[in-house]
Motif scaffolding. Structure first.
Motif, PDB file in Angstrom:
ATOM      1  N   VAL A 127      49.233  37.964  20.053  1.00  0.00           N
ATOM      2  CA  VAL A 127      48.234  38.981  21.060  1.00  0.00           C
ATOM      3  C   VAL A 127      49.217  38.972  22.411  1.00  0.00           C
ATOM      4  O   VAL A 127      49.448  38.030  22.855  1.00  0.00           O
ATOM      5  CB  VAL A 127      46.957  38.073  21.129  1.00  0.00           C
ATOM      6  CG1 VAL A 127      46.095  39.153  22.063  1.00  0.00           C
ATOM      7  CG2 VAL A 127      46.479  38.174  19.839  1.00  0.00           C
ATOM      8  N   THR A 129      49.218  38.940  25.922  1.00  0.00           N
ATOM      9  CA  THR A 129      48.522  38.541  27.131  1.00  0.00           C
ATOM     10  C   THR A 129      49.191  38.822  28.331  1.00  0.00           C
ATOM     11  O   THR A 129      50.382  38.624  28.482  1.00  0.00           O
ATOM     12  CB  THR A 129      47.942  37.253  26.816  1.00  0.00           C
ATOM     13  OG1 THR A 129      49.219  36.310  26.610  1.00  0.00           O
ATOM     14  CG2 THR A 129      47.400  36.791  25.629  1.00  0.00           C
ATOM     15  N   GLU A 156      42.713  41.158  34.646  1.00  0.00           N
ATOM     16  CA  GLU A 156      43.341  40.791  33.564  1.00  0.00           C
ATOM     17  C   GLU A 156      42.334  40.450  32.406  1.00  0.00           C
ATOM     18  O   GLU A 156      42.852  40.290  31.505  1.00  0.00           O
ATOM     19  CB  GLU A 156      44.207  39.650  33.881  1.00  0.00           C
ATOM     20  CG  GLU A 156      43.422  38.559  34.297  1.00  0.00           C
ATOM     21  CD  GLU A 156      44.387  37.312  34.717  1.00  0.00           C
ATOM     22  OE1 GLU A 156      45.443  37.763  35.057  1.00  0.00           O
ATOM     23  OE2 GLU A 156      44.127  36.255  35.031  1.00  0.00           O
ATOM     24  N   ARG A 157      41.073  40.141  32.554  1.00  0.00           N
ATOM     25  CA  ARG A 157      40.132  39.857  31.412  1.00  0.00           C
ATOM     26  C   ARG A 157      39.860  40.994  30.711  1.00  0.00           C
ATOM     27  O   ARG A 157      39.024  40.800  29.632  1.00  0.00           O
ATOM     28  CB  ARG A 157      38.814  39.114  32.143  1.00  0.00           C
ATOM     29  CG  ARG A 157      39.170  37.475  32.591  1.00  0.00           C
ATOM     30  CD  ARG A 157      37.925  37.124  32.969  1.00  0.00           C
ATOM     31  NE  ARG A 157      37.079  37.789  33.973  1.00  0.00           N
ATOM     32  CZ  ARG A 157      35.918  37.528  34.451  1.00  0.00           C
ATOM     33  NH1 ARG A 157      35.297  36.412  33.845  1.00  0.00           N
ATOM     34  NH2 ARG A 157      35.188  38.237  35.273  1.00  0.00           N
ATOM     35  N   ARG A 158      39.913  41.878  31.215  1.00  0.00           N
ATOM     36  CA  ARG A 158      39.661  43.248  30.644  1.00  0.00           C
ATOM     37  C   ARG A 158      40.757  43.736  29.663  1.00  0.00           C
ATOM     38  O   ARG A 158      41.928  43.982  30.502  1.00  0.00           O
ATOM     39  CB  ARG A 158      38.993  44.244  31.626  1.00  0.00           C
ATOM     40  CG  ARG A 158      37.804  43.894  32.100  1.00  0.00           C
ATOM     41  CD  ARG A 158      37.479  44.633  33.610  1.00  0.00           C
ATOM     42  NE  ARG A 158      37.090  45.987  33.101  1.00  0.00           N
ATOM     43  CZ  ARG A 158      36.809  46.687  33.938  1.00  0.00           C
ATOM     44  NH1 ARG A 158      36.819  46.199  35.475  1.00  0.00           N
ATOM     45  NH2 ARG A 158      36.636  48.269  34.085  1.00  0.00           N
ATOM     46  N   LYS A 159      40.753  44.038  28.597  1.00  0.00           N
ATOM     47  CA  LYS A 159      41.620  44.760  27.538  1.00  0.00           C
ATOM     48  C   LYS A 159      42.090  45.925  28.049  1.00  0.00           C
ATOM     49  O   LYS A 159      41.534  46.955  28.456  1.00  0.00           O
ATOM     50  CB  LYS A 159      40.988  44.605  26.299  1.00  0.00           C
ATOM     51  CG  LYS A 159      42.253  45.173  25.321  1.00  0.00           C
ATOM     52  CD  LYS A 159      41.572  45.509  23.739  1.00  0.00           C
ATOM     53  CE  LYS A 159      42.584  45.872  22.733  1.00  0.00           C
ATOM     54  NZ  LYS A 159      42.021  45.848  21.538  1.00  0.00           N
ATOM     55  N   GLY A 160      43.653  45.699  28.267  1.00  0.00           N
ATOM     56  CA  GLY A 160      44.374  47.022  28.600  1.00  0.00           C
ATOM     57  C   GLY A 160      44.451  47.412  29.908  1.00  0.00           C
ATOM     58  O   GLY A 160      45.534  47.937  30.340  1.00  0.00           O
TER      59      GLY A 160
END
Length: 403
Positions: A127, A129, A156-160
């Motif tokens: 994945v 990251t 950075e915790r939110r995808k994309g």
């Protein structure tokens, strides 16, 4: 299995002739049947004399019959074994050749992973990251974000969003938007929180953002109101003018608001305008039908405490039930002190029961020892105990331990 079946057949052919056709394969039975054919059926006796004698001789005695059948069976088994050996010799080199050929083919990572999946092994989950802290020393944009007070960990915790943020050039992609927000009155100290909540604002064309500002100006929103909207609701500018106009129209029609009421509501609680509409409709039904407020009372509640429409409906019902039924607060008092409905139910229960033990749970302003419902839910425990309950913190903590 073929060999075992044939060996079983050999052990049975020594029985009587009547049982032989039941155990012999078709080609062996044909040989056995040939012994019973008449010699006169042959076209030329001289040409087939030797052949007829060989076939006729085994039928003379039981011993010769068994001997002829055994020879035929042995010949059949030899042919079968030779056929199996030839098949194995053909298959093995083919497999080895294919394996040797495939071992020399170039394989990338995806092909290797697919092969692992084919044989049932677990494919490693690679994945992508991003830890933005590792790029701060190399990225001027991230350094500028830190200076503005942006929370990179939240992004950075939110995808994309981490990948999107790394691709931004501060001077070309970020700075023009900061100038735009500054022109709308958003203070510089709010830039960090705004970018943390909505970094996707940098994907919207500035001309579209200006169009949305012009729409608010056309609806007579003041500069102060626009500043408050953009500061406290960073997602407002993500909505098109059509969506904003539709939502403002819904509140105006549903709650019988005039233009000034709509502008006041939008600036007081900007998040409500862009909140989930299904949740808002459910909250309206709950307040109107389950709590029993009429349309004028609902309008007062909306303008004084619009956050009620953003609370979970079940929790809101629990708070109302306790305040109205247990504490005895009327609809008029709840409209006058809507803060009671924004306080958590267990907090209401603790403080009310403590006042009841002291004989001070009296919320009627026309009677003695009146306690304001607003003071009941305001401040921390120390403020409540000292100024409202007129007691000490130790007594209150001891009371909570007994509950």
């Amino acid at each position: 299995m073929i060999i075992l079946r044939n060996l079983r057949f050999i052990t049975k052919v020594t029985k009587t002739d009547a049982n032989i056709p039941n155990y012999l394969p078709k080609n062996i039975r044909s040989l056995r049947n040939q012994t019973r054919q008449r010699v006169e059926s042959l076209t030329t006796k001289e040409e087939h004399t030797d052949h007829v004698e060989k076939l006729a001789q085994p039928t003379r005695t039981e011993q010769r019959v068994n001997t002829g059948i055994t020879e035929a069976v042995n010949k059949y088994l030899k042919n079968e074994l030779r056929h199996i050996e030839n098949k194995e010799n053909i298959d093995v080199p083919t497999i080895q050749t294919n394996a040797t050929h495939s071992s020399h083919l170039p394989a990338n990572d995806e092909e290797i992973d697919d092969q692992l999946l084919d044989v049932g092994e677990a494919k490693k989950d690679y994945v992508p990251t991003f830890n933005l802290a590792a790029y701060v020393n190399k990225s001027p944009t991230l350094q500028k974000f830190l200076q503005l007070g942006v929370d990179l960990h939240s992004i950075e915790r939110r995808k994309g969003l981490a990948k999107f943020t790394l691709g931004l050039d501060f001077e070309k992609d970020v700075q023009p938007y900061l100038y735009f927000l500054q022109d709308q009155g958003v203070p510089a100290e709010s830039f960090g929180e705004l970018i943390t909540k909505n970094p996707l604002i940098f994907k919207i064309d500035i001309d579209d953002l200006q169009t949305r500002v012009n729409y608010l100006e056309s609806k007579k929103f003041t500069a102060v109101q626009r500043q408050r909207i953009f500061t406290y609701n960073p997602f407002w500018l993500m909505f098109s003018t059509h969506r904003i106009d539709k939502r403002l129209g819904h509140f105006q029609k549903e709650f019988h608001l005039n233009g000034d009421d709509v502008r006041f509501l939008a600036s007081k609680q900007p998040r409500l305008i862009t909140y989930n509409m299904d949740h808002i409709r459910k909250a309206s039904f709950c307040i109107r039908e389950e709590m029993g407020f009429d349309k004028d009372e609902i309008k007062c509640l909306l303008l004084s405490k619009p956050r009620l429409w953003m609370i979970n409906s079940d929790e809101l019902i629990e708070r109302f039930a306790y305040a109205h039924q247990t504490m005895g607060l009327s609809h008029d008092l709840l409209i006058q002190f809507p803060e009671v409905l924004t306080s958590r139910e267990f907090r209401l229960r603790q403080r009310h029961e403590f006042l009841a033990t002291l004989g001070r749970a009296q919320y009627d302003p026309e009677k003695d020892l009146y306690t304001s419902p607003k003071d009941l839910v305001s401040g921390n425990d120390y403020h409540f105990v000292r100024n409202v309950a007129k007691s000490d913190l130790e007594t209150y903590e001891l009371f909570l331990k007994t509950r």
